[in-house]
Design an enzyme around this catalytic site. Sequence first.
Site, mmCIF file in Angstrom:
data_model
loop_
_atom_site.group_PDB
_atom_site.id
_atom_site.type_symbol
_atom_site.label_atom_id
_atom_site.label_comp_id
_atom_site.label_asym_id
_atom_site.label_seq_id
_atom_site.Cartn_x
_atom_site.Cartn_y
_atom_site.Cartn_z
ATOM 1 N N GLY A 250 7.899 -0.074 6.913
ATOM 2 C CA GLY A 250 8.022 0.588 8.208
ATOM 3 C C GLY A 250 6.873 0.240 9.126
ATOM 4 N N GLY B 111 4.282 11.554 20.446
ATOM 5 C CA GLY B 111 3.650 10.242 20.311
ATOM 6 C C GLY B 111 4.433 9.265 19.465
ATOM 7 N N ARG C 127 0.844 -1.197 0.000
ATOM 8 C CA ARG C 127 0.000 0.000 0.000
ATOM 9 C C ARG C 127 0.881 1.248 0.000
ATOM 10 N NH1 ARG C 127 -2.403 0.516 6.174
ATOM 11 N NH2 ARG C 127 -0.394 0.760 7.238
ATOM 12 N N GLY C 128 0.237 2.407 -0.098
ATOM 13 C CA GLY C 128 0.933 3.679 0.038
ATOM 14 C C GLY C 128 2.067 3.874 -0.939
ATOM 15 N N ILE C 129 3.157 4.423 -0.452
ATOM 16 C CA ILE C 129 4.308 4.739 -1.289
ATOM 17 C C ILE C 129 4.868 3.489 -1.946
ATOM 18 C CG2 ILE C 129 6.702 5.544 -1.220
ATOM 19 C CD1 ILE C 129 5.819 7.529 0.982
ATOM 20 N N TYR D 77 8.951 5.247 16.834
ATOM 21 C CA TYR D 77 9.081 5.368 15.382
ATOM 22 C C TYR D 77 10.208 6.325 14.992
ATOM 23 C CZ TYR D 77 7.844 6.602 10.559
ATOM 24 O OH TYR D 77 7.883 6.828 9.207
ATOM 25 N N VAL E 277 11.520 19.564 13.932
ATOM 26 C CA VAL E 277 10.347 19.582 14.800
ATOM 27 C C VAL E 277 9.755 18.177 14.841
ATOM 28 C CG1 VAL E 277 8.049 20.568 15.134
ATOM 29 C CG2 VAL E 277 9.890 21.991 14.210
ATOM 30 N N ASN F 286 11.677 0.422 2.121
ATOM 31 C CA ASN F 286 10.522 1.294 2.333
ATOM 32 C C ASN F 286 9.612 0.823 3.468
ATOM 33 O OD1 ASN F 286 8.290 3.249 1.419
ATOM 34 N ND2 ASN F 286 7.302 1.259 1.123
ATOM 35 N N GLY G 76 8.948 14.024 4.778
ATOM 36 C CA GLY G 76 7.953 14.723 5.559
ATOM 37 C C GLY G 76 6.647 13.952 5.498
#
Length: 227
Positions: free
Chosen positions: A82, A142, A12-14, A146, A138, A80, A177
């Site tokens: 994670g 939480g 999924r995702g990237i 990670y 920054v 990739n 980001g």
Amino acid sequence: MAKHIIVTGSSRGIGLELVKILTEKGHKVLALSRNSKPVKELALDGVDAIDFDLRKEEDLTILDGFIKNHWGSVDVLINNAGALINKPFSELSREDFKKVYDVNIIGLASITQLIIPYMPKDGHVLSISSMGGVQGSVKFPGLAAYSSSKGAVITLTELLAEEYKESGPCFNVLALGAVQTEMLEEAFPGFQVNTSAWDMAKYIADFSLSGHQFYNGKMLQVSNSTP
């Protein structure tokens, strides 16, 4: 010339967008994730998909056999995959930290160890980190497990580039980001950002193919937001 490229976290995702983009460019892709179904359903030419868990020794053995029997060499490894847990630090358990580090740093290191002997001198190991792992950036509260694990990915990349600078391959890391992915939505429900998974995957794909011509042992910040 078509390259042999491994993409982890491809369900999924990237990761899924990377598989599509790299295949469109004519490369052979091995998609690794705990759920190979999304990639297999695409039925793309030049793509093999394997159910794969970075934490399991037996899966690494299966991967080794695939490379030996089908490819013989690997030009690019894109780390990739994670794991992310969003909890206040006071609530993070020992098992939470183990789960995140097992995937994000130990699993990443294990597959990289396996693949390096199959890579040419001009091969490229590209790992995906996070702006949260960059010193001085920054931070999102939480994400103690990670972001600290992603900081370790950056340091590991710098170390490996030095250790393999004579023999190759090259090692680089992209600190991303926030990207609009399922992982982001799960960790921060309702949080919206401008960068899509496809946009980021396109950048990563291009960098994986050519970035090592200009960089080795480098961390590049890929972010249009703070944090």
